[in-house]
Motif scaffolding. Structure first.
Motif, short mmCIF file in Angstrom:
data_model
loop_
_atom_site.label_atom_id
_atom_site.label_comp_id
_atom_site.label_asym_id
_atom_site.label_seq_id
_atom_site.Cartn_x
_atom_site.Cartn_y
_atom_site.Cartn_z
N PHE A 121 0.15 4.43 4.52
CA PHE A 121 -0.67 3.75 3.53
C PHE A 121 -2.08 4.32 3.55
O PHE A 121 -2.50 4.97 4.50
CB PHE A 121 -0.69 2.24 3.76
CG PHE A 121 -1.24 1.82 5.11
CD1 PHE A 121 -2.57 1.47 5.26
CD2 PHE A 121 -0.42 1.79 6.23
CE1 PHE A 121 -3.09 1.09 6.49
CE2 PHE A 121 -0.92 1.40 7.47
CZ PHE A 121 -2.26 1.05 7.61
N ASP A 122 -2.80 4.08 2.44
CA ASP A 122 -4.16 4.56 2.32
C ASP A 122 -5.05 3.42 1.83
O ASP A 122 -4.66 2.25 1.91
CB ASP A 122 -4.24 5.79 1.40
CG ASP A 122 -3.64 5.52 0.02
OD1 ASP A 122 -3.60 4.35 -0.40
OD2 ASP A 122 -3.23 6.49 -0.65
N ASP A 123 -6.23 3.77 1.30
CA ASP A 123 -7.19 2.74 0.90
C ASP A 123 -7.04 2.29 -0.55
O ASP A 123 -7.86 1.50 -1.03
CB ASP A 123 -8.62 3.26 1.11
CG ASP A 123 -8.98 3.38 2.58
OD1 ASP A 123 -8.42 2.61 3.40
OD2 ASP A 123 -9.82 4.24 2.92
N MET A 124 -6.03 2.78 -1.26
CA MET A 124 -5.85 2.34 -2.64
C MET A 124 -5.64 0.84 -2.70
O MET A 124 -4.82 0.28 -1.96
CB MET A 124 -4.65 3.03 -3.27
CG MET A 124 -4.51 2.75 -4.77
SD MET A 124 -2.83 2.96 -5.42
CE MET A 124 -2.10 1.37 -5.02
N LEU A 125 -6.40 0.18 -3.56
CA LEU A 125 -6.26 -1.27 -3.73
C LEU A 125 -5.37 -1.53 -4.94
O LEU A 125 -5.79 -1.33 -6.09
CB LEU A 125 -7.63 -1.92 -3.93
CG LEU A 125 -7.62 -3.45 -4.08
CD1 LEU A 125 -7.11 -4.10 -2.80
CD2 LEU A 125 -9.01 -3.96 -4.44
N PRO A 126 -4.13 -1.97 -4.73
CA PRO A 126 -3.24 -2.20 -5.87
C PRO A 126 -3.64 -3.46 -6.64
O PRO A 126 -4.15 -4.43 -6.07
CB PRO A 126 -1.88 -2.37 -5.21
CG PRO A 126 -2.17 -2.90 -3.84
CD PRO A 126 -3.47 -2.26 -3.44
N VAL A 127 -3.38 -3.43 -7.93
CA VAL A 127 -3.51 -4.63 -8.75
C VAL A 127 -2.11 -5.19 -8.97
O VAL A 127 -1.10 -4.57 -8.61
CB VAL A 127 -4.22 -4.32 -10.08
CG1 VAL A 127 -5.63 -3.84 -9.83
CG2 VAL A 127 -3.44 -3.28 -10.88
N GLN A 128 -2.03 -6.37 -9.57
CA GLN A 128 -0.74 -7.03 -9.69
C GLN A 128 0.25 -6.21 -10.50
O GLN A 128 1.45 -6.21 -10.20
CB GLN A 128 -0.91 -8.42 -10.31
CG GLN A 128 0.37 -9.26 -10.32
CD GLN A 128 0.94 -9.51 -8.92
OE1 GLN A 128 0.19 -9.61 -7.96
NE2 GLN A 128 2.26 -9.61 -8.82
N SER A 129 -0.21 -5.47 -11.50
CA SER A 129 0.72 -4.65 -12.29
C SER A 129 1.32 -3.53 -11.44
O SER A 129 2.48 -3.15 -11.65
CB SER A 129 0.02 -4.07 -13.52
OG SER A 129 -1.11 -3.30 -13.15
N ASP A 130 0.57 -3.00 -10.47
CA ASP A 130 1.13 -2.01 -9.55
C ASP A 130 2.25 -2.63 -8.72
O ASP A 130 3.31 -2.01 -8.50
CB ASP A 130 0.05 -1.48 -8.60
CG ASP A 130 -1.06 -0.74 -9.31
OD1 ASP A 130 -0.78 0.00 -10.26
OD2 ASP A 130 -2.22 -0.89 -8.89
N ILE A 131 2.02 -3.84 -8.25
CA ILE A 131 3.01 -4.53 -7.43
C ILE A 131 4.25 -4.85 -8.25
O ILE A 131 5.39 -4.69 -7.77
CB ILE A 131 2.39 -5.80 -6.81
CG1 ILE A 131 1.26 -5.41 -5.84
CG2 ILE A 131 3.44 -6.65 -6.11
CD1 ILE A 131 0.42 -6.58 -5.36
N GLU A 132 4.05 -5.27 -9.49
CA GLU A 132 5.20 -5.57 -10.36
C GLU A 132 6.02 -4.30 -10.63
O GLU A 132 7.26 -4.35 -10.66
CB GLU A 132 4.71 -6.17 -11.68
CG GLU A 132 4.08 -7.54 -11.56
CD GLU A 132 5.09 -8.65 -11.30
OE1 GLU A 132 6.31 -8.37 -11.35
OE2 GLU A 132 4.66 -9.79 -11.04
N MET A 133 5.35 -3.17 -10.84
CA MET A 133 6.07 -1.92 -11.07
C MET A 133 6.88 -1.53 -9.82
O MET A 133 8.04 -1.11 -9.93
CB MET A 133 5.10 -0.81 -11.44
CG MET A 133 5.79 0.52 -11.80
SD MET A 133 4.65 1.73 -12.49
CE MET A 133 3.54 1.99 -11.11
N SER A 134 6.28 -1.68 -8.64
CA SER A 134 6.99 -1.38 -7.40
C SER A 134 8.18 -2.32 -7.22
O SER A 134 9.25 -1.90 -6.76
CB SER A 134 6.03 -1.50 -6.22
OG SER A 134 5.00 -0.55 -6.29
#
Length: 272
Positions: free
Chosen positions: A174-187
C-alpha cells in the motif's frame, strides 16, 4: 445508519472501548472472532452492498459475515465511533507474488499518539489477527505469527509480509493514496464480479478463535491451534451448513448452504 455502540459491542462481546493501544488491539481481534470473513454473496452472484445501513444490517443485526470491503466498512465505522484517527487504504494484493494487482483490498491506517498502525479485520486466512505498528524492517510477532513491513521502492509501496518456513511471504502493498468512496465501490465490484478475482468462483472463509483460526476453502475445512493443524473434507451441503453455524457462527440456513454447495468446484481443494 446510526452506528449504535452498545449493539456493536454486544455483537463482539465487549464492554466500553477507549482510544488506547490495548483497545485498538481488542477492537480488531474481537471483530475477527465474532464476525467471520466470508464471500458467500459474490459466490452466489451478488455484489455486496457497501452502504453503511446494509453492512450494519448484514454483519451486525443478521449475524452474517463478509469479505474485506464489508468487514472493514464496519470496522471503519467503529473506529469513527470510538474516536480513533484513521484513514482508509486500498492495497494491492500480492499473495506471494513479486508485485501486486489492482487496488482490491480495503484496510486502515490508524494514528495513535504519533504512531501509525495497520488495522485490518478483512484479509482472511493469512492476515494479521491484531493491529501492526507500521515500522519497516522490524519483525512483529502476534499470536504466534510473525510479520514485517518492507519498502518496495520500485512500486512505491510498503509491503506487508508474513514469515513462513519457506521465507517471507508478501501479502499486500500500500501507499499514501487516499481513496474516496467511488474508488472503494469500484474495487468492490472488481472483487465480486471480475473473472480475475477468486471470490466469484471459490468459497473462502476464515474466523479467528482464542487459540488460532478456522478456515474453509471450497470443501476443505482447516483448523489451526496451539496443537497444530487439522483438515477435513466436507461431504455434502448438510456438513457445510453445520460448519457455517458451528465453526463460523453464521446464521445462514440450509437452503443457502445447498446453493453454495452447488457452486463449488468438483475437484478436491486446498484449505485457505
Amino acid at each position: 445508519m446510526t452506528f449504535e455502540v452498545d449493539i456493536y459491542l454486544s455483537r463482539l462481546g465487549l464492554g466500553a472501548l477507549s482510544t488506547t493501544e490495548e483497545d485498538l488491539h481488542m477492537l480488531q481481534t474481537r471483530q475477527m472472532q465474532a464476525i467471520a470473513f466470508e464471500n458467500i454473496a459474490p459466490l452466489l452472484g451478488t455484489v455486496p452492498d457497501l452502504t453503511p445501513g446494509a453492512v450494519w444490517q448484514k454483519l451486525v443485526l443478521e449475524g452474517q459475515g463478509g469479505y474485506c470491503m464489508e468487514q472493514n466498512t464496519l470496522l471503519g465505522a467503529a473506529l469513527t465511533a470510538f474516536g480513533f484517527e484513521h484513514r482508509p487504504i486500498l492495497a494491492r494484493v500480492r499473495m506471494g507474488g513479486p508485485s501486486g494487482g489492482p487496488r482490491s483490498h480495503l484496510a486502515f491506517v490508524v494514528r495513535l499518539r504519533g504512531t501509525g498502525w495497520l488495522v485490518d479485520a478483512g484479509f482472511g486466512g493469512p492476515g494479521p489477527r491484531a493491529p501492526l505498528k507500521i515500522e519497516t524492517g522490524t519483525e512483529q510477532t502476534l499470536l504466534r505469527e510473525t510479520f514485517r513491513f518492507r519498502d518496495d521502492m520500485a512500486a512505491g509501496e510498503i509491503v506487508l509480509e508474513r514469515k513462513t518456513p519457506e521465507g517471507w511471504f508478501p501479502l499486500f502493498g500500500f501507499d499514501d493514496m487516499l481513496p474516496v468512496q467511488s474508488d472503494i465501490e469500484m474495487s468492490n465490484f472488481y472483487c465480486a464480479r471480475s473473472p480475475q478475482s477468486p471470490f466469484p468462483s471459490n468459497l473462502m472463509m476464515a474466523r479467528t478463535t482464542g487459540s488460532g483460526r478456522v478456515s474453509l476453502f471450497n470443501r476443505t475445512l482447516r483448523q489451526e491451534n496451539s496443537f497444530g493443524v487439522t483438515t477435513k473434507e466436507l461431504e455434502d451441503a448438510t456438513a457445510l451448513h453445520r460448519a457455517l453455524s458451528g465453526s463460523f457462527l453464521l446464521s445462514y440456513g440450509l437452503e443457502t448452504a445447498e446453493a453454495i454447495w452447488a457452486r463449488l468446484p468438483l475437484e478436491s481443494s486446498q484449505a485457505a
